[in-house]
Design an enzyme around this catalytic site. Sequence first.
Site, PDB file in Angstrom:
ATOM      1  N   ARG A  17      50.488 -64.109  78.985  1.00 44.01           N
ATOM      2  CA  ARG A  17      49.275 -64.885  79.269  1.00 44.01           C
ATOM      3  C   ARG A  17      48.329 -64.110  80.182  1.00 44.01           C
ATOM      4  O   ARG A  17      47.306 -63.611  79.763  1.00 44.01           O
ATOM      5  CB  ARG A  17      49.652 -66.238  79.895  1.00 44.01           C
ATOM      6  CG  ARG A  17      48.524 -67.285  79.847  1.00 44.01           C
ATOM      7  CD  ARG A  17      47.407 -67.055  80.832  1.00 44.01           C
ATOM      8  NE  ARG A  17      47.855 -67.046  82.225  1.00 44.01           N
ATOM      9  CZ  ARG A  17      47.047 -66.810  83.259  1.00 44.01           C
ATOM     10  NH1 ARG A  17      45.771 -66.547  83.062  1.00 44.01           N
ATOM     11  NH2 ARG A  17      47.533 -66.787  84.496  1.00 44.01           N
ATOM     12  N   ASP A  18      48.713 -63.964  81.437  1.00 42.40           N
ATOM     13  CA  ASP A  18      47.810 -63.330  82.399  1.00 42.40           C
ATOM     14  C   ASP A  18      47.547 -61.875  82.048  1.00 42.40           C
ATOM     15  O   ASP A  18      46.444 -61.361  82.258  1.00 42.40           O
ATOM     16  CB  ASP A  18      48.407 -63.448  83.807  1.00 42.40           C
ATOM     17  CG  ASP A  18      47.395 -63.127  84.887  1.00 42.40           C
ATOM     18  OD1 ASP A  18      46.188 -63.276  84.638  1.00 42.40           O
ATOM     19  OD2 ASP A  18      47.802 -62.727  85.981  1.00 42.40           O
ATOM     20  N   HIS A 208      52.055 -64.625  93.503  1.00 46.98           N
ATOM     21  CA  HIS A 208      51.545 -63.863  92.363  1.00 46.98           C
ATOM     22  C   HIS A 208      50.679 -62.729  92.913  1.00 46.98           C
ATOM     23  O   HIS A 208      49.540 -62.938  93.307  1.00 46.98           O
ATOM     24  CB  HIS A 208      50.718 -64.801  91.469  1.00 46.98           C
ATOM     25  CG  HIS A 208      50.071 -64.152  90.296  1.00 46.98           C
ATOM     26  ND1 HIS A 208      50.438 -64.443  89.002  1.00 46.98           N
ATOM     27  CD2 HIS A 208      49.067 -63.248  90.197  1.00 46.98           C
ATOM     28  CE1 HIS A 208      49.675 -63.749  88.164  1.00 46.98           C
ATOM     29  NE2 HIS A 208      48.841 -63.020  88.876  1.00 46.98           N
ATOM     30  N   HIS A 210      48.860 -58.878  92.779  1.00 49.77           N
ATOM     31  CA  HIS A 210      48.294 -57.808  91.964  1.00 49.77           C
ATOM     32  C   HIS A 210      48.442 -56.488  92.699  1.00 49.77           C
ATOM     33  O   HIS A 210      48.572 -56.458  93.930  1.00 49.77           O
ATOM     34  CB  HIS A 210      46.814 -58.083  91.676  1.00 49.77           C
ATOM     35  CG  HIS A 210      46.599 -59.104  90.607  1.00 49.77           C
ATOM     36  ND1 HIS A 210      45.571 -59.039  89.689  1.00 49.77           N
ATOM     37  CD2 HIS A 210      47.286 -60.229  90.289  1.00 49.77           C
ATOM     38  CE1 HIS A 210      45.624 -60.068  88.874  1.00 49.77           C
ATOM     39  NE2 HIS A 210      46.663 -60.812  89.221  1.00 49.77           N
ATOM     40  N   CYS A 241      41.992 -56.103  86.058  1.00 51.55           N
ATOM     41  CA  CYS A 241      41.340 -56.930  87.058  1.00 51.55           C
ATOM     42  C   CYS A 241      39.853 -56.982  86.723  1.00 51.55           C
ATOM     43  O   CYS A 241      39.150 -55.975  86.855  1.00 51.55           O
ATOM     44  CB  CYS A 241      41.559 -56.348  88.455  1.00 51.55           C
ATOM     45  SG  CYS A 241      40.807 -57.336  89.741  1.00 51.55           S
ATOM     46  N   ASN A 250      48.326 -57.039  87.537  1.00 52.75           N
ATOM     47  CA  ASN A 250      49.596 -57.584  88.008  1.00 52.75           C
ATOM     48  C   ASN A 250      50.610 -56.492  88.348  1.00 52.75           C
ATOM     49  O   ASN A 250      50.602 -55.415  87.762  1.00 52.75           O
ATOM     50  CB  ASN A 250      50.208 -58.468  86.916  1.00 52.75           C
ATOM     51  CG  ASN A 250      49.320 -59.614  86.513  1.00 52.75           C
ATOM     52  OD1 ASN A 250      49.222 -60.598  87.227  1.00 52.75           O
ATOM     53  ND2 ASN A 250      48.664 -59.498  85.376  1.00 52.75           N
TER      54      ASN A 250
END
Length: 305
Positions: A17-18, A208, A210, A241, A250
């Site tokens: 997803r991300d 979460h 990055h 990003c 991530n």
Amino acid sequence: MSWELPAKISLREVGPRDGLQNEDPIPTDAKVALVDTLSRTGVARIEAVSFVRPTAIPQMADADEVWSRIKRAPNVRYSALVPNLRGAVRALDTGVRELEVVVSASETHNLKNVNRTTEESLDEIAAIIDMAHLRDATVQVIVATAWGCPYEGDVPVERVVKVASRAVRDGADSASFGDTTGMATPTRVRALVGAFRGANPETSLNLHFHNTRGTGLANVLAALELGVADFDASVGGLGGCPYAPGATGNIATEELVHMVEDMGIDTGIDLEAMIEAAAEAERAVGHALPSQVLRAGPRTRTIPA
């Protein structure tokens, strides 16, 4: 403050997803294959899709099909991100029982992201929580820009905790803090985690991070020293990003697993299988991914003398 490291942590794989949301769209077959590969690595949770408006994020336009086609492993929990009430209805109707909702601590970022104020988003999240609970689903609130905003810069810890606490009061089952553009550092991680736990000691917390500015794993270590045992990561470091062109996004799942397993912390994940999944992800997107463990392999891998 506790410096005793957890014996085991839980990882949520967010690459499908991300990660893919920040890449050029790939075929549905490749998405389904990647989720199925990840389901065989030992990872316990996978964020599989996002139920967003296809015109807004075309990378997730096939969310319904992906969700219906993935082969669910009995030991894996699958979740979906929803941006609003409409997306939540779609997800619940499709059979999703673990929802994630996002709100930005930064007012400017929230307006740019969803065209509403933070307070307006929190009002809608309260409605999503009520609806989801009526349908036996859980909701995690993810507070984005938790360690800084690309528009406003630093976001006060008190503001971030206030936003998260409002959702917790409204019934959110757990909370997550997102380092949206990689602005966190270990000192800032300690400050926010400490403040949130002081206000919400019974609430489960996910982090979460990055790696936009190279501090991702350092932030994980700082959180581990505080006893945090729930993290997001993305296979291969998949994703970018959008507010920092050319930067990584991530933290890579295999890098996180490689580090903590060597520290004696169990993840339940087969590192070699995750590295193979990272290679599959790299082939799917058609360009090199930033994971160093994908490139170099684990520290236990040797070469002929």
